[in-house]
Write an enzyme that holds these catalytic residues in place. Structure first.
Site, PDB file in Angstrom:
ATOM      1  CB  CYS A  93     -37.575 -10.868 -65.482  1.00 41.69           C
ATOM      2  SG  CYS A  93     -36.489 -11.460 -64.192  1.00 41.69           S
ATOM      3  CG  ASP A 162     -30.423 -14.783 -66.813  1.00 42.06           C
ATOM      4  OD1 ASP A 162     -31.577 -14.659 -67.320  1.00 42.06           O
ATOM      5  OD2 ASP A 162     -29.876 -14.522 -65.805  1.00 42.06           O
TER       6      ASP A 162
END
Ligand code: RUB
Length: 261
Positions: A93, A162
């Site tokens: 990512c 996250d």
């Protein structure tokens, strides 16, 4: 940019990555403070405790002091993390925390190369490959399903976060749990680069995104699931690199709880 245009950019992932989202949320909040704005902002990407924690802090203190926390922490994370960088690094990512570590390692003239995934369905890996190449860091992008041999030959896997939950598991982009498990099976250490504001005492909802991101014109009646994130089991995580130090998930939780009480 107006409050609404920031919200739109967060929602459709033009602004991406937990920390960028939190900073953009702070900017939006400064344009339109109040309870309603907090409610709206925190509903845009539900897997983002950093945004919630940053807004809470800003309400109590100020937006500039919340932004300063991110700035100071990023410096510390990059300094600590760069010391771990050598050989082949695998990442997934696009994480600004990971980028800061790799750029710092480059400045320190460390000898390393990067393998990064393209990260379907939204291809955040393109951002990573572009940013690292621009910084003159040798980078090879692989498709997500080609990760096994890249990980097998890696010195370490470095990913962002996250959310960090109270049992020490980390939530990051879908695929992160699988890559960490693969790394564990190849005895490759897994490091998570993150700001401690990603910690959440409450459980965090995994965001389900539109099926159209996966298959735009899918024939009718085909079911498509598109979770944006997944959990990484703490047993696969060697350490969390944060402004609190380089700590095992267990020690990280202890430290963060200690600071919050
Ligand atoms: C981004 C992603 C990143 C984390 C950490 O997902 O999973 O690894 O957000 O980023 P998306 P940072 O592109 O869906 O937002 O280190 O910048 O906080």
């Amino acid at each position: 940019m107006s409050f609404n245009s920031i919200c739109k950019k967060i929602k459709n992932v033009e602004i991406q990555g937990a920390e960028n989202i939190a900073k953009a949320g702070l900017k939006a909040y400064s344009l339109k403070p109040g309870k309603e704005s907090v409610k709206k902002l925190t509903s845009l990407r539900p897997t983002e405790p950093a945004l919630i924690n940053a807004l809470k802090f800003a309400k109590k203190n100020s937006v500039p002091s919340a932004l300063n926390h991110f700035k100071k922490s990023k410096l510390k994370i990059s300094e600590l993390g760069a010391k771990k960088i050598h050989g082949l690094i695998f990442t997934h990512c696009h994480s600004s925390s990971v980028m800061s570590i790799l750029k710092k390692a480059k400045k320190e003239k460390r000898n390393f190369k990067v393998f990064n995934t393209e990260t379907r369905p939204l291809y955040q890996g393109h951002l990573t490959a572009k940013e690292l190449t621009k910084a003159k860091i040798p980078t090879t992008m692989v498709i997500d399903s080609a990760a096994n041999s890249a990980i097998e030959h890696s010195s370490l896997v470095l990913m962002g976060a996250d959310a960090i939950l109270k049992e020490g598991s980390v939530i990051n982009k879908i695929g992160s749990g699988m890559y960490a498990q693969l790394a564990y099976s190849h005895k490759v250490p897994v490091y998570i680069a993150t700001n401690s504001w990603k910690f959440s005492l409450k459980d965090v909802k995994i965001e389900q995104r539109a099926y159209k991101e996966v298959w735009k014109n899918a024939p009718e009646h085909i079911k498509i699931s598109n979770p944006a994130f997944e959990k990484i089991n703490p047993k696969y995580i060697t350490a969390i690199i944060s402004e609190l130090g380089i700590l095992t998930p267990k020690k990280f939780i202890k430290e963060v709880k200690c600071r919050n009480t």
